[in-house]
Write a protein that holds these residues in place. Sequence first.
Motif, short mmCIF file in Angstrom:
data_model
loop_
_atom_site.label_atom_id
_atom_site.label_comp_id
_atom_site.label_asym_id
_atom_site.label_seq_id
_atom_site.Cartn_x
_atom_site.Cartn_y
_atom_site.Cartn_z
N LEU A 118 48.01 41.18 50.32
CA LEU A 118 47.38 42.36 49.74
C LEU A 118 47.50 43.56 50.68
CD1 LEU A 118 44.16 40.51 48.53
CD2 LEU A 118 46.12 41.20 47.12
N PRO A 119 47.77 44.74 50.12
CA PRO A 119 47.92 45.94 50.96
C PRO A 119 46.58 46.38 51.54
CG PRO A 119 47.98 46.52 48.63
CD PRO A 119 47.97 45.02 48.69
N PRO A 120 46.61 47.22 52.58
CA PRO A 120 45.36 47.67 53.23
C PRO A 120 44.43 48.42 52.29
CG PRO A 120 47.28 48.19 54.59
CD PRO A 120 47.81 47.73 53.27
N HIS B 57 58.20 37.62 38.27
CA HIS B 57 57.27 38.61 37.73
C HIS B 57 57.22 39.84 38.64
CE1 HIS B 57 55.34 36.45 34.37
NE2 HIS B 57 55.66 35.38 35.06
N GLN B 58 57.17 41.00 38.04
CA GLN B 58 57.11 42.23 38.80
C GLN B 58 55.70 42.46 39.34
OE1 GLN B 58 58.52 45.31 36.18
NE2 GLN B 58 60.66 44.69 36.38
N SER B 59 55.63 43.34 40.32
CA SER B 59 54.33 43.70 40.87
C SER B 59 53.49 44.39 39.80
CB SER B 59 54.51 44.65 42.05
OG SER B 59 55.33 44.07 43.05
N THR B 60 52.20 44.34 39.99
CA THR B 60 51.29 45.08 39.12
C THR B 60 50.69 46.22 39.93
OG1 THR B 60 49.41 44.87 37.62
CG2 THR B 60 49.30 43.60 39.66
N PHE B 61 50.30 47.29 39.26
CA PHE B 61 49.85 48.50 39.96
C PHE B 61 48.44 48.87 39.52
CE2 PHE B 61 54.41 48.63 40.18
CZ PHE B 61 54.69 49.18 41.42
N LEU B 62 47.65 49.29 40.51
CA LEU B 62 46.30 49.79 40.26
C LEU B 62 46.29 51.29 40.52
CD1 LEU B 62 43.32 49.15 39.59
CD2 LEU B 62 42.94 48.81 42.04
N GLU B 63 45.96 52.06 39.48
CA GLU B 63 45.91 53.51 39.61
C GLU B 63 44.49 53.92 40.00
OE1 GLU B 63 48.59 55.36 39.33
OE2 GLU B 63 49.85 53.65 38.75
N HIS C 199 43.18 50.98 35.86
CA HIS C 199 42.74 52.24 36.44
C HIS C 199 41.33 52.10 37.00
CE1 HIS C 199 45.80 53.30 33.43
NE2 HIS C 199 46.12 54.29 34.23
N GLY C 200 41.07 52.76 38.12
CA GLY C 200 39.74 52.75 38.69
C GLY C 200 39.70 52.07 40.05
N LEU C 201 38.50 52.05 40.62
CA LEU C 201 38.31 51.47 41.96
C LEU C 201 37.99 49.98 41.91
CD1 LEU C 201 36.18 54.34 43.53
CD2 LEU C 201 38.54 53.75 44.12
N HIS C 202 37.68 49.45 40.74
CA HIS C 202 37.29 48.06 40.61
C HIS C 202 38.10 47.41 39.48
CE1 HIS C 202 33.93 49.31 43.13
NE2 HIS C 202 33.73 50.29 42.27
N SER C 203 38.65 46.23 39.77
CA SER C 203 39.48 45.56 38.77
C SER C 203 39.43 44.05 39.02
CB SER C 203 40.92 46.08 38.85
OG SER C 203 41.71 45.51 37.83
N THR C 204 40.10 43.32 38.14
CA THR C 204 40.23 41.87 38.29
C THR C 204 41.72 41.50 38.27
OG1 THR C 204 38.11 41.44 37.21
CG2 THR C 204 39.67 39.61 37.32
N LEU C 205 42.15 40.79 39.29
CA LEU C 205 43.53 40.34 39.40
C LEU C 205 43.61 38.93 38.83
CD1 LEU C 205 46.40 40.88 40.53
CD2 LEU C 205 45.62 39.91 42.69
N SER C 206 44.39 38.78 37.76
CA SER C 206 44.47 37.50 37.06
C SER C 206 45.87 36.92 37.20
CB SER C 206 44.14 37.66 35.57
OG SER C 206 42.82 38.15 35.41
N GLN D 19 46.31 57.74 43.21
CA GLN D 19 46.99 56.85 44.15
C GLN D 19 47.39 55.58 43.40
OE1 GLN D 19 44.47 55.41 47.26
NE2 GLN D 19 46.10 54.31 48.32
N SER D 20 48.61 55.16 43.57
CA SER D 20 49.10 53.94 42.91
C SER D 20 49.26 52.85 43.96
CB SER D 20 50.44 54.22 42.22
OG SER D 20 50.88 53.08 41.51
N ILE D 21 48.53 51.74 43.77
CA ILE D 21 48.54 50.64 44.72
C ILE D 21 49.34 49.48 44.12
CG2 ILE D 21 47.14 49.03 46.07
CD1 ILE D 21 44.84 51.01 45.86
N GLU D 22 50.35 49.03 44.83
CA GLU D 22 51.19 47.94 44.35
C GLU D 22 50.65 46.59 44.86
OE1 GLU D 22 55.93 46.62 44.28
OE2 GLU D 22 55.23 48.17 45.67
N ILE D 23 50.49 45.65 43.95
CA ILE D 23 50.01 44.32 44.29
C ILE D 23 51.07 43.30 43.85
CG2 ILE D 23 48.18 42.61 44.02
CD1 ILE D 23 46.25 44.85 43.43
N PHE D 24 51.58 42.55 44.81
CA PHE D 24 52.66 41.60 44.53
C PHE D 24 52.09 40.29 43.97
CE2 PHE D 24 54.32 44.32 47.91
CZ PHE D 24 55.55 44.69 47.38
N PRO D 25 52.90 39.57 43.20
CA PRO D 25 52.47 38.24 42.75
C PRO D 25 52.26 37.32 43.95
CG PRO D 25 54.41 38.99 41.54
CD PRO D 25 54.23 39.92 42.69
N PRO D 26 51.38 36.35 43.83
CA PRO D 26 51.16 35.44 44.96
C PRO D 26 52.31 34.46 45.13
CG PRO D 26 49.92 34.70 43.06
CD PRO D 26 50.55 36.01 42.66
#
Length: 216
Positions: free
Chosen positions: A42-44, A164-170, A15-22, A115-122
């Motif tokens: 990565l989405p816009p 692996h499923q996508s991960t979501f940033l709220e 959750h939040g505007l700043h995160s770390t994708l691991s 807003q839920s942002i979907e981030i796909f695995p690389p």
Amino acid sequence: MSESIIISHSLDPHHGLHSTLSTNIGLDYPAPDCSVFALYTLPPSIIIDRYELIDRHLSFEFWGESNLELPVFAVNQISNSLLLLNATPTDSRSKEVSVDIPVHARYGIPGRDRQSIEIFPPTCFWACPPSATKSATFSLEPPIAHSAMLQASARFLVSATSSHQSTFLEVPVAFLDDLSRVETGTAIIILVAFLWLVYRSWRVANALQSYHLKEQ
């Protein structure tokens, strides 16, 4: 012939505007002197700050919107960003490598919900030199064209689609119901600040005038 395998793919925090994708990638080298790469789509709504990646001494190429200040509605909604990262560990005996990427969310369109942002695995792949043993599993075409980092490689082994499923940033967004209060509060603060500056300028001008009169 072994592929690179994604062991885990996650965000912290979620959750939040700043995160770390691991991303944790399992390694089984297909040939000597091969390098493992991770290609992120990565989405816009997601921002990648090049300077943060440079500070982390990551070897990467990035194709996408470079203006970090634009809100989500000011960028092209049908154009994803691409981040190519060289994830090769310094120790060739490593069986796993972990990649941490700082990500940020653009300010979203005001509404009533998060807003839920979907981030796909690389997409993970091996890039090997021309000396690598020829095999039907190798491809001569790189997973992404026009990459400077892949120019020295001649053979590529792309991993299968990740299970692996996508991960979501709220991401929080502004509420439209608060718009009038925010505008009113902002106007009051600006007015008070302006009046304070006028008052301080008047005080300074009077003090300077008194000083000059005393000297005369």
